[in-house]
Design a protein around this motif. Structure first.
Motif, PDB file in Angstrom:
ATOM      1  N   UNK A 296       0.838  -1.197   0.000  1.00  0.00           N
ATOM      2  CA  UNK A 296       0.000   0.000   0.000  1.00  0.00           C
ATOM      3  C   UNK A 296       0.876   1.252   0.000  1.00  0.00           C
ATOM      4  N   UNK A 297       1.918   1.239   0.806  1.00  0.00           N
ATOM      5  CA  UNK A 297       2.846   2.382   0.872  1.00  0.00           C
ATOM      6  C   UNK A 297       3.528   2.584  -0.479  1.00  0.00           C
ATOM      7  N   UNK A 298       3.988   1.489  -1.086  1.00  0.00           N
ATOM      8  CA  UNK A 298       4.688   1.580  -2.373  1.00  0.00           C
ATOM      9  C   UNK A 298       3.770   2.143  -3.453  1.00  0.00           C
ATOM     10  N   UNK A 299       2.546   1.581  -3.565  1.00  0.00           N
ATOM     11  CA  UNK A 299       1.627   2.039  -4.611  1.00  0.00           C
ATOM     12  C   UNK A 299       1.224   3.496  -4.410  1.00  0.00           C
ATOM     13  N   UNK A 300       0.966   3.882  -3.172  1.00  0.00           N
ATOM     14  CA  UNK A 300       0.539   5.266  -2.920  1.00  0.00           C
ATOM     15  C   UNK A 300       1.669   6.247  -3.209  1.00  0.00           C
ATOM     16  N   UNK A 301       2.901   5.901  -2.851  1.00  0.00           N
ATOM     17  CA  UNK A 301       4.028   6.806  -3.125  1.00  0.00           C
ATOM     18  C   UNK A 301       4.342   6.860  -4.612  1.00  0.00           C
ATOM     19  N   UNK A 302       4.174   5.732  -5.295  1.00  0.00           N
ATOM     20  CA  UNK A 302       4.377   5.735  -6.743  1.00  0.00           C
ATOM     21  C   UNK A 302       3.375   6.674  -7.418  1.00  0.00           C
ATOM     22  N   UNK A 303       2.106   6.588  -7.012  1.00  0.00           N
ATOM     23  CA  UNK A 303       1.081   7.474  -7.565  1.00  0.00           C
ATOM     24  C   UNK A 303       1.398   8.934  -7.270  1.00  0.00           C
ATOM     25  N   UNK A 304       1.900   9.196  -6.084  1.00  0.00           N
ATOM     26  CA  UNK A 304       2.262  10.564  -5.725  1.00  0.00           C
ATOM     27  C   UNK A 304       3.329  11.116  -6.665  1.00  0.00           C
ATOM     28  N   UNK A 324      -4.397  -7.325  -2.352  1.00  0.00           N
ATOM     29  CA  UNK A 324      -5.137  -6.552  -1.348  1.00  0.00           C
ATOM     30  C   UNK A 324      -4.759  -5.072  -1.398  1.00  0.00           C
ATOM     31  N   UNK A 325      -3.458  -4.798  -1.583  1.00  0.00           N
ATOM     32  CA  UNK A 325      -3.010  -3.415  -1.679  1.00  0.00           C
ATOM     33  C   UNK A 325      -3.562  -2.758  -2.939  1.00  0.00           C
ATOM     34  N   UNK A 326      -3.626  -3.519  -4.026  1.00  0.00           N
ATOM     35  CA  UNK A 326      -4.198  -2.989  -5.272  1.00  0.00           C
ATOM     36  C   UNK A 326      -5.639  -2.539  -5.055  1.00  0.00           C
ATOM     37  N   UNK A 327      -6.441  -3.382  -4.382  1.00  0.00           N
ATOM     38  CA  UNK A 327      -7.851  -3.063  -4.182  1.00  0.00           C
ATOM     39  C   UNK A 327      -8.040  -1.763  -3.408  1.00  0.00           C
ATOM     40  N   UNK A 328      -7.144  -1.501  -2.461  1.00  0.00           N
ATOM     41  CA  UNK A 328      -7.306  -0.329  -1.605  1.00  0.00           C
ATOM     42  C   UNK A 328      -6.688   0.941  -2.203  1.00  0.00           C
ATOM     43  N   UNK A 329      -5.803   0.785  -3.192  1.00  0.00           N
ATOM     44  CA  UNK A 329      -5.114   1.959  -3.746  1.00  0.00           C
ATOM     45  C   UNK A 329      -5.422   2.168  -5.227  1.00  0.00           C
ATOM     46  N   UNK A 330      -5.109   1.195  -6.059  1.00  0.00           N
ATOM     47  CA  UNK A 330      -5.170   1.390  -7.508  1.00  0.00           C
ATOM     48  C   UNK A 330      -6.539   1.101  -8.115  1.00  0.00           C
ATOM     49  N   UNK A 331      -7.285   0.181  -7.539  1.00  0.00           N
ATOM     50  CA  UNK A 331      -8.605  -0.120  -8.083  1.00  0.00           C
ATOM     51  C   UNK A 331      -9.509   1.104  -8.011  1.00  0.00           C
TER      52      UNK A 331
END
Length: 516
Positions: A296-304, A324-331
């Motif tokens: 979740x941290x990786x995906x959110x910082x990448x998006x930032x 699970x991280x995808x569902x909460x961030x990227x989906x």
């Protein structure tokens, strides 16, 4: 005429003409090499005429051949190489620089004064010259002189890392540094064993900050445990990577499987594919754990770092924490999640080959039929037959079935995948990184080595552009569509278009009556 006044020297070389003279054969060749270099093309040595001389000594009698006449050609003269197959000449199935260029310079030795004199030439070419920005890719330019090699060995003995060595060489030797990164790295890794380096997170963070100060467009995020003060996660992106992502964000592969650094922090990379069909890295990460919170941290910082311009498709292996991280961030940003078929089949083999025994070969063949089926209704029929015919596989097949929309071809026909159905793109980037990162690389060297790998890939892309601009196009049909495609597409896309044009000849078209 005073012949000495017409002697050609490299220092005053700006043109060549009949009557120019040189002190030796080698001076003549060198002068034409310099002329070619300044004008953006390469040469090759052509025909020579010899005069036989006898040399006698006490031991033996030798017959020496003195060069009397030399012709120098453009490297693109002549026709592409051919091979004789069953008494039929066939053009080789790879591109060639040769395009019947008529450039040549011919000189002969004057017996009266001992000088070499240009007696005939044609300075015209039937192709464009290599652009200035690409000239260092020409083969004649990419060599490392012996004195530079000695300097490299000395710097390595002093403990200087490879990226810094290149910077030092560029400072000391300036424009004479013509080799590409791979040439330098290949030389170094052929002569030494890399020494052990110490883990130093503090130096690593200082390096990140220093890069940021030098280039404000360099982006990074870190997470340090407040209690232990240990570096737990870090992600970074160079400006060039951000630009590439803005162009090729359609599908992004995230692979977190490379763990061969000495501090055992999984190294993750976000990878895409460019218009030359090359894998390109968008960002790098290091973590100490692989759980949902970490991803979740990786995906959110990448998006930032990409201004929340989410990828259209995320391709990963079948990892629950990543899902699970995808569902909460990227989906939430409409990114579609797809699973790597290579890892999928690897897990099928791991879980079912023992259970199915001698039925395995038959089972895997029918599973491939399911994977490749384009009609959802037919896919479901094949899938139910699998469960009926191989009851021992039912438990695992039911597990796979939960995510069938993420891996079955019939559910992804409307999804652009950029010719990627597996995380092998990410793994190919890992293979590139392995040339620079190994079990001996310290954390403080990690970013520098990472940047060097990126520079190598950038040079590789520029090299492909150079080849596209300076090599002949291999047409395979007489179709005007093929000619149009050649004028618009990169070689990578053009070859795929060629394949489709050739396949189209296998179909028969008939006009039918349309009833209203």
């Amino acid at each position: 005429m005073d012949t000495a006044s017409n002697t050609f020297t490299p220092n005053t070389l700006n043109s060549i003409k009949c009557g120019d003279t040189f002190n030796t054969h080698d001076e003549f060749v060198y002068a034409i090499q310099q002329y070619a270099r300044e004008n953006g093309f390469s040469i090759r040595l052509g025909k020579v005429n010899h005069k036989k001389q006898s040399s006698e000594n006490k031991e033996n009698i030798q017959e020496l051949k003195e060069i009397r006449k030399r012709t120098i050609l453009c490297s693109r003269s002549g026709k592409p190489d051919q091979k004789n197959t069953n008494n039929q000449l066939q053009v080789r199935n790879r591109t060639s620089q040769r395009c019947n260029c008529e450039f040549f310079v011919r000189a002969s030795l004057n017996s009266d004064n001992g000088l070499w004199c240009i007696i005939n030439l044609n300075l015209s070419h039937n192709h464009s010259m290599v652009e200035q920005v690409h000239r260092h890719f020409m083969l004649a330019e990419r060599y490392i002189p012996d004195n530079v090699k000695e300097k490299i060995v000395l710097l390595r003995k002093a403990g200087v890392n490879i990226p810094v060595i290149r910077d030092i060489l560029k400072e000391e030797f300036g424009e004479s540094v013509t080799w590409v990164y791979n040439d330098l790295y290949n030389f170094i890794y052929n002569i030494e064993d890399v020494k052990q380096k110490e883990f130093d997170a503090e130096e690593f963070l200082k390096l990140l900050d220093q890069i940021k100060q030098e280039n404000e467009n360099f982006l990074y995020h870190i997470h340090i445990n407040e209690e232990t003060q240990r570096l737990e996660h870090v992600i970074w992106m160079y400006p060039e990577q951000r630009i590439n992502y803005s162009r090729f964000y359609d599908i992004v592969v995230f692979d977190n499987t490379y763990k061969t650094n000495r501090f055992q922090m999984p190294f993750g990379i976000f990878t895409g594919v460019n218009n030359f069909g090359q894998s390109i890295c968008f960002a790098g990460t290091l973590t100490i754990e692989e759980n949902e919170e970490t991803f979740q941290w990786i995906f959110s910082k990448f998006l930032n770092m990409v201004n929340y311009n989410a990828p259209l498709v995320l391709l990963t292996d079948d990892d629950r924490a990543i899902a699970s991280a995808y569902k909460k961030i990227l989906e939430l940003l409409n990114t579609k999640h797809r699973l790597c078929q290579w890892h999928l089949l690897k897990n099928v083999m791991k879980n079912l080959i023992g259970k199915l025994g001698n039925k395995w070969q038959q089972f895997i063949g029918q599973l491939y039929t399911c994977l490749n089926e384009s009609d959802p209704y037919e896919f479901q029929n094949y899938w139910e037959n699998l469960k009926t015919l191989y009851p021992d596989s039912n438990q695992y097949l039911l597990y796979m079935e939960k995510n069938k929309e993420k891996w079955a071809a019939c559910y992804n026909q409307d999804v652009f995948m950029a010719d990627m159905i597996s995380t092998q793109r990410g793994e190919s980037m890992n293979n590139l990184m392995k040339g620079y990162l190994d079990a001996n690389t310290s954390l403080s060297e990690f970013i520098s080595a990472f940047a060097s790998a990126l520079e190598t890939r950038k040079e590789s892309s520029e090299f492909l552009e150079y080849k596209q601009n300076n090599f002949n196009i291999l047409y395979k049909t007489a179709s005007p569509f093929e000619q149009q495609a050649a004028s618009l597409l990169t070689n990578y896309s053009f070859k795929k278009t060629q394949e489709q044009i050739i396949q189209s000849y296998s179909y028969k078209c008939e006009e039918i009556t349309r009833y209203v």
